[in-house]
Motif scaffolding. Structure first.
Motif, PDB file in Angstrom:
ATOM      1  N   UNK A  94     136.585  31.646 -27.883  1.00 25.19           N
ATOM      2  CA  UNK A  94     137.978  31.204 -27.827  1.00 25.19           C
ATOM      3  C   UNK A  94     138.742  31.638 -29.082  1.00 25.19           C
ATOM      4  N   UNK A  95     138.066  31.612 -30.220  1.00 20.52           N
ATOM      5  CA  UNK A  95     138.706  32.064 -31.454  1.00 20.52           C
ATOM      6  C   UNK A  95     139.062  33.544 -31.357  1.00 20.52           C
ATOM      7  N   UNK A  96     138.131  34.353 -30.847  1.00 19.46           N
ATOM      8  CA  UNK A  96     138.423  35.778 -30.745  1.00 19.46           C
ATOM      9  C   UNK A  96     139.534  36.047 -29.736  1.00 19.46           C
ATOM     10  N   UNK A  97     139.569  35.274 -28.680  1.00 19.78           N
ATOM     11  CA  UNK A  97     140.658  35.427 -27.709  1.00 19.78           C
ATOM     12  C   UNK A  97     142.009  35.257 -28.387  1.00 19.78           C
ATOM     13  N   UNK A  98     142.123  34.244 -29.251  1.00 25.61           N
ATOM     14  CA  UNK A  98     143.388  34.010 -29.948  1.00 25.61           C
ATOM     15  C   UNK A  98     143.718  35.150 -30.905  1.00 25.61           C
ATOM     16  N   UNK A  99     142.688  35.776 -31.496  1.00 25.73           N
ATOM     17  CA  UNK A  99     142.933  36.898 -32.410  1.00 25.73           C
ATOM     18  C   UNK A  99     143.359  38.157 -31.665  1.00 25.73           C
ATOM     19  N   UNK A 100     142.870  38.321 -30.449  1.00 28.71           N
ATOM     20  CA  UNK A 100     143.226  39.497 -29.648  1.00 28.71           C
ATOM     21  C   UNK A 100     144.708  39.502 -29.268  1.00 28.71           C
ATOM     22  N   UNK A 101     145.250  38.322 -29.037  1.00 33.99           N
ATOM     23  CA  UNK A 101     146.639  38.227 -28.603  1.00 33.99           C
ATOM     24  C   UNK A 101     147.560  38.842 -29.653  1.00 33.99           C
ATOM     25  N   UNK A 102     148.331  39.824 -29.238  1.00 35.18           N
ATOM     26  CA  UNK A 102     149.338  40.388 -30.134  1.00 35.18           C
ATOM     27  C   UNK A 102     148.895  41.583 -30.953  1.00 35.18           C
ATOM     28  N   UNK A 103     147.595  41.912 -30.984  1.00 35.58           N
ATOM     29  CA  UNK A 103     147.163  43.061 -31.769  1.00 35.58           C
ATOM     30  C   UNK A 103     147.541  44.351 -31.048  1.00 35.58           C
ATOM     31  N   UNK A 104     147.743  45.426 -31.815  1.00 32.86           N
ATOM     32  CA  UNK A 104     148.138  46.704 -31.221  1.00 32.86           C
ATOM     33  C   UNK A 104     147.033  47.749 -31.338  1.00 32.86           C
ATOM     34  N   UNK A 105     145.895  47.363 -31.901  1.00 26.72           N
ATOM     35  CA  UNK A 105     144.744  48.267 -31.956  1.00 26.72           C
ATOM     36  C   UNK A 105     143.468  47.443 -32.013  1.00 26.72           C
ATOM     37  N   UNK A 106     142.440  47.935 -31.355  1.00 28.38           N
ATOM     38  CA  UNK A 106     141.140  47.267 -31.344  1.00 28.38           C
ATOM     39  C   UNK A 106     140.063  48.329 -31.529  1.00 28.38           C
ATOM     40  N   UNK A 107     139.290  48.198 -32.594  1.00 27.71           N
ATOM     41  CA  UNK A 107     138.106  49.028 -32.778  1.00 27.71           C
ATOM     42  C   UNK A 107     136.947  48.066 -33.009  1.00 27.71           C
ATOM     43  N   UNK A 108     135.901  48.186 -32.202  1.00 31.13           N
ATOM     44  CA  UNK A 108     134.855  47.169 -32.263  1.00 31.13           C
ATOM     45  C   UNK A 108     133.483  47.819 -32.138  1.00 31.13           C
ATOM     46  N   UNK A 109     132.649  47.517 -33.112  1.00 30.10           N
ATOM     47  CA  UNK A 109     131.244  47.914 -33.115  1.00 30.10           C
ATOM     48  C   UNK A 109     130.438  46.721 -32.621  1.00 30.10           C
ATOM     49  N   UNK A 110     129.673  46.891 -31.537  1.00 30.95           N
ATOM     50  CA  UNK A 110     128.987  45.786 -30.848  1.00 30.95           C
ATOM     51  C   UNK A 110     130.006  44.741 -30.382  1.00 30.95           C
ATOM     52  N   UNK A 111     130.791  45.081 -29.358  1.00 33.82           N
ATOM     53  CA  UNK A 111     131.914  44.233 -28.943  1.00 33.82           C
ATOM     54  C   UNK A 111     131.571  43.192 -27.880  1.00 33.82           C
TER      55      UNK A 111
END
Length: 274
Positions: free
Chosen positions: A138-155
């Motif tokens: 749930x915390x990560x869901x809130x962080x995803x909202x509004x971001x304009x780029x996502x780079x994730x190692x082991x996502x």
């Protein structure tokens, strides 16, 4: 300084003073409150929720130690008292940081040792509790909202509901997303979400890369936050999520991501279709 006639109260040792302050929960808040502005005994009673007799004994002890002085009907902290109050607040902050990290310490990257304690204090730590196992998700869901780029190692955390729904929407909105994970992990999520996975893989702003040997933790780079996802070594269950905007942590996370990206290979077209 107005303390020449104050009675001095000898103590056994510095730890004796610390023990005195910590034996009752109202004492440190009382001393801290008196560093802000002068207060009467009745104000201190209301502030701390203890009786008048308890506050009277407390301010007497503080006066004996030259931590406060009386100013009319009010009390105010001396410079000595301000120093003690500041030190105790710093100690409490440090212990609070240690308490939120102790249960997840063995899951953290070894490189966390290199960061200062002050950096640890700026980490937001979200732990999967028995009664609230999805708190990191749930915390990560809130962080995803509004971001304009996502780079994730082991996502893995980004591919769990409800994060996957947000991720899908971001990709549809044109947000650049790059995921680097192990082949078996990609296979699992494509089989779990076949239609959406197929649609996402056709987008130019969505890149899926594979790497056989990734670290035992996840690294996410968003616009303003760095995310570290901690997994249980045997089961792969997400146990905690750390996020921060501290530049030193971002520099480290960026270096980890860039260490693996050159050797990661694009998802094979045939396997993508399957």
């Amino acid at each position: 300084m107005g303390i020449g006639n104050t009675r001095h109260c000898p103590t056994d040792s510095p730890t004796g003073d610390i023990a005195y302050l910590t034996r009752s929960e109202h004492r440190i808040p009382t001393l801290v409150a008196l560093t802000k502005r002068p207060r009467s005994r009745s104000e201190l009673c209301e502030l701390t929720g203890v009786s008048s007799s308890t506050i009277r004994r407390t301010v007497d002890e503080f006066e004996n130690r030259v931590w406060i002085r009386k100013d009319g009907y009010q009390y105010v902290a001396t410079r000595l008292g301000e120093s003690i109050a500041s030190g105790m607040e710093e100690l409490i902050d440090r212990i609070e940081t240690e308490r939120k990290l102790r249960d997840v310490w063995h899951w953290l990257p070894d490189e966390m040792d290199r960061f200062s304690i002050e950096t640890w204090a700026d980490l937001t730590v979200t732990v999967a509790e028995p009664d609230f196992p999805y708190q990191p998700v749930n915390r990560f869901e809130s962080l995803l909202e509004g971001t304009t780029t996502v780079r994730f190692l082991r996502p893995e955390v980004a591919l769990m509901d409800p994060c996957f729904d947000v991720l899908t929407r971001l990709i549809g909105d044109g947000v650049d997303v790059t995921l680097i994970d192990r082949p078996n992990c990609h296979t699992y999520f494509r089989s779990t979400y076949p239609k959406r996975s197929s649609e996402m893989l056709q987008r130019d702003n969505f890149t899926v890369l594979e790497h056989e040997e990734l670290p035992p933790y996840g690294i996410g780079l968003l616009d303003d936050r760095v995310v570290i996802s901690c997994f249980e070594r045997d089961s792969g269950t997400i146990r905690a999520l750390l996020d921060t905007d501290v530049p030193a942590v971002r520099d480290w996370a960026q270096s980890v991501y860039e260490r693996y990206e050159p050797d990661a290979r694009p998802l094979e077209p045939q396997r993508a279709v399957e």
